[in-house]
Design a protein around this motif. Structure first.
Motif, short mmCIF file in Angstrom:
data_model
loop_
_atom_site.label_atom_id
_atom_site.label_comp_id
_atom_site.label_asym_id
_atom_site.label_seq_id
_atom_site.Cartn_x
_atom_site.Cartn_y
_atom_site.Cartn_z
N GLU A 1 24.17 42.02 43.11
CA GLU A 1 25.34 41.54 42.91
C GLU A 1 25.37 40.65 41.72
OE1 GLU A 1 29.29 39.68 44.98
OE2 GLU A 1 27.29 38.71 45.51
N LYS B 1 37.73 41.96 34.48
CA LYS B 1 36.63 42.69 35.20
C LYS B 1 36.28 41.88 36.45
CE LYS B 1 34.66 44.74 31.02
NZ LYS B 1 33.44 44.68 30.35
N TYR C 1 24.87 42.63 38.60
CA TYR C 1 26.36 43.46 38.20
C TYR C 1 27.27 42.34 37.85
CZ TYR C 1 30.78 45.50 38.61
OH TYR C 1 31.94 46.10 38.36
N GLN D 1 38.22 43.64 45.01
CA GLN D 1 37.42 44.74 45.94
C GLN D 1 36.64 44.00 46.99
OE1 GLN D 1 34.73 47.05 43.33
NE2 GLN D 1 36.61 47.79 42.07
N ARG D 2 36.08 42.93 46.67
CA ARG D 2 35.13 42.22 47.41
C ARG D 2 35.83 41.42 48.51
NH1 ARG D 2 30.37 37.65 46.41
NH2 ARG D 2 29.74 37.76 48.84
N ASN E 1 39.11 42.39 39.10
CA ASN E 1 38.95 43.51 39.75
C ASN E 1 37.99 43.53 40.71
OD1 ASN E 1 41.38 44.98 38.49
ND2 ASN E 1 40.11 45.26 36.57
N TYR E 2 37.00 42.99 40.46
CA TYR E 2 35.59 43.09 41.54
C TYR E 2 36.09 41.96 42.58
CZ TYR E 2 31.54 42.15 43.53
OH TYR E 2 30.45 41.97 44.31
N LEU F 1 29.04 42.14 33.60
CA LEU F 1 30.44 42.04 33.42
C LEU F 1 30.61 41.02 32.15
CD1 LEU F 1 32.20 41.73 36.82
CD2 LEU F 1 31.88 43.82 35.39
#
Length: 185
Positions: free
Chosen positions: A152, A14, A155, A21-22, A17-18, A159
């Motif tokens: 953030e 996870k 978030y 993206q960032r 993946n994050y 995770l």
């Protein structure tokens, strides 16, 4: 924000993946210090394979005993930032533009703290616009994440990441490690 637990398995997946993206870049380090001749050969093969596999993603390579953790750690301890004579050649630092291919490679490992030389590069760090927002030191089992805001932070906690700090602590942008790697689209 200092990570309190080992980042592995589903939490690792996870986070990767994050992070992809960032981020626009990822940094790896190859450390030749303390390796046997057999390990050094394996590390050299690992680095060459990465350079070949990700040749289109390489933004910058350099040698030297300075990168995110060594700079941040030295500053926190009030240490001088100069390397001893000959020390520079023991460390290779390279920056790669994020891509699906690189993400797939990152997902071949299932634990942030298993990114260790000679099998893998180490001290994985993620960057956005030249600023490091996540760095790790695998052999010390350390990771620090600089969250942009409380959303953030929450978030990342959702995770499964646990932080030493019990509440969000902002980090000023000028206090983040910066490296110019010139992404060209």
């Amino acid at each position: 924000m200092i990570v309190k637990i080992e980042i592995k398995n589903k939490i690792y997946e996870k986070l990767i993946n994050y992070a992809f993206q960032r981020s626009d870049a990822i940094m790896f380090v190859s450390r030749k210090d303390g390796l046997s001749p057999v390990e050094l050969k394996k590390l050299n093969n690992t680095v060459e394979n990465i350079k070949i596999k990700f040749r289109d993603s390489i933004l910058k390579t350099r040698t030297g005993g300075y990168w995110v953790f060594t700079k941040v750690g030295n500053q926190r301890c009030g240490l001088e930032e100069k390397d001893p004579l000959g020390y520079d050649e023991l460390f290779g630092v390279f920056f790669l533009k994020t891509s699906q291919l690189l993400k797939n490679y990152m997902l071949t490992n299932r634990n942030l703290y298993q990114w260790l030389n000679p099998k893998y590069p180490e001290d994985i760090s993620f960057f956005k616009n030249g600023y490091c927002w996540l760095y790790s030191v695998a052999h010390e089992e350390m990771c620090e994440i600089y969250c942009d805001n409380i959303k953030e932070y929450e978030y990342l906690k959702s995770l499964g990441i646990k932080f030493v700090e019990e509440k969000f602590v902002p980090t000023l942008k000028q206090n983040l490690y910066y490296e110019n790697y010139n992404i060209k689209d």
